[in-house]
Enzyme design. Structure first.
Site, mmCIF file in Angstrom:
data_model
loop_
_atom_site.group_PDB
_atom_site.id
_atom_site.type_symbol
_atom_site.label_atom_id
_atom_site.label_comp_id
_atom_site.label_asym_id
_atom_site.label_seq_id
_atom_site.Cartn_x
_atom_site.Cartn_y
_atom_site.Cartn_z
ATOM 1 N N ASP A 68 0.824 -1.207 0.000
ATOM 2 C CA ASP A 68 0.000 0.000 0.000
ATOM 3 C C ASP A 68 0.858 1.257 0.000
ATOM 4 O OD1 ASP A 68 0.728 -0.826 2.628
ATOM 5 O OD2 ASP A 68 -0.668 0.623 3.490
ATOM 6 N N GLU A 133 -0.196 -0.898 5.909
ATOM 7 C CA GLU A 133 0.879 -0.363 6.751
ATOM 8 C C GLU A 133 0.787 1.143 6.863
ATOM 9 O OE1 GLU A 133 4.830 1.168 7.978
ATOM 10 O OE2 GLU A 133 3.738 1.601 6.139
#
Length: 375
Positions: A68, A133
């Protein structure tokens, strides 16, 4: 001449994986890993995609990272669209180039090369990848680690590909991180008219001396591995917006980045003692987002230092500065954890970029680490 590390990085950047959306990045990585004999276990939770992959048996070296990315910001200010990777003057531009799709590509290509040269390697090589994250980090690495621990999985070494470097690849290696503890404090007063203060109780006035003492505390002096613990007030709010109303409550949020000289309980006790000293009426809510951890000199740190010196002819600094990373969750497994990745000068910024040759260098370093620990 094409470069597999650059090509895979570009493929990943083209997928706009805004946290926690993976946008197909992990499918690319899984396909590559399965092709060289990795067993892949998807561990998706809620809106988050995770996978755990391994090859071989025995002492385990895991590579950890996230697919991400943070939002691009004002796309008009980018020199090229953020999800259209472009190389200019040797720099690869695109959201996630440095944080951390370049590292992911380097890890996978390093694993491919390692397996080709060591098809019967003695240890176990593993990957722990998440799409959560950058945002909440609630359904990502922490949940995978909990599941692995529940079934008795062993992790000896973990290399996290976060962009640790400052000026050149490998000049800084993170062998630990400070803990992070946030306090949401409400000081209670009595709302009233500013012209009649005797009929009210101003929580701002009551809290001011306490806050002044709080910001002046020397929590510790750090140690060989950690800088001193720091406390910063992040948000403060009171009042209705009107100039004739004494507020009823004062809301203060402050964060500690703490070293191994303290525990979260020690910090909490000292804050409560301070509140009691000033006889305040208060409500407290604590959020511990990570304990401090440290990987001392040992097989993993030595392997990383060796790889950096071999390819870049520098001795890396071992630091614990900066924010938190998913390494804090992996350290719970008792693993040695080290972060090594590209230069972090442009992470989260407009025109995020990384030197293309740095990613090639990183792949070689990662492969050398594999060779030292699980070949």
């Amino acid at each position: 001449m094409s470069c597999p590390v650059i090509e895979l990085t570009q493929q990943l950047i083209r997928r706009p994986s805004l946290s926690p959306d993976d946008a197909g990045c992990q499918a690319l990585l899984i396909e590559r890993l399965q092709a060289v004999g990795f067993t892949v276990e998807p561990m998706n939770i809620g809106d988050t995609q995770n996978f755990w992959a391994w090859r071989g048996t025995g002492e385990t070296l895991a590579f950890a990272g996230h697919t991400d990315v943070v939002p691009a910001g004002d796309v008009e200010r980018w020199i090229n669209p953020p999800f259209e990777p472009t190389i200019r003057d040797g720099m690869l531009f695109g959201r996630g180039a440095a944080d951390m799709k370049g590292s992911l590509a380097a890890m996978v290509v390093a694993a491919e090369r390692f397996v080709a040269q060591h098809p019967h390697h003695r240890g176990r090589l593993a990957f722990l990848i998440t799409s959560d994250e950058e945002a909440s980090a609630t359904n990502g690495t922490v949940k995978v680690v909990e599941a692995l621990m529940a079934r008795g999985e062993r992790l000896d070494y973990c290399l996290v590909g976060e962009p640790s470097s400052s000026e050149v690849v490998g000049d800084v290696v993170k062998n630990g991180r400070r803990g992070s503890l946030t306090c949401n404090l409400t000081i209670h007063g009595v709302q009233g008219h500013v012209a009649y203060p005797h009929l009210a109780d101003n929580p701002v006035h009551r809290a001011a001396p306490m806050l002044n003492e709080l910001v002046g505390i020397e929590w510790d002096r750090g140690n060989e591995f950690f800088p001193p613990t720091s406390m910063q007030i992040a948000n403060i709010q009171a009042g209705t917006g009107s100039n004739n109303v004494i507020p009823g409550d004062l809301h203060v949020q402050f964060n500690f980045r703490f070293s191994t000289e303290l525990t979260d309980e020690m910090i909490k006790q000292r804050v409560v003692a301070l509140l009691e000293k000033y006889q305040l009426r208060y409500t407290l809510d604590w959020w511990l987002s990570g304990q401090p951890f440290l990987t001392a000199r040992g097989k993993l740190v030595d392997a990383v230092v060796n790889a950096v010196h071999h390819y870049n002819e520098i001795k890396p600094q071992l630091l614990t500065t900066g924010g938190t990373s998913d390494g804090r969750f992996i350290a719970r497994m008792g693993a040695q954890v080290v972060e090594l990745g590209p230069v972090n000068a442009t992470i989260h910024k407009i025109n995020e970029c990384v030197k293309a040759s740095d990613l090639q260098l990183l792949a070689r370093m990662y492969q050398r680490i594999m060779e030292q620990l699980v070949a």
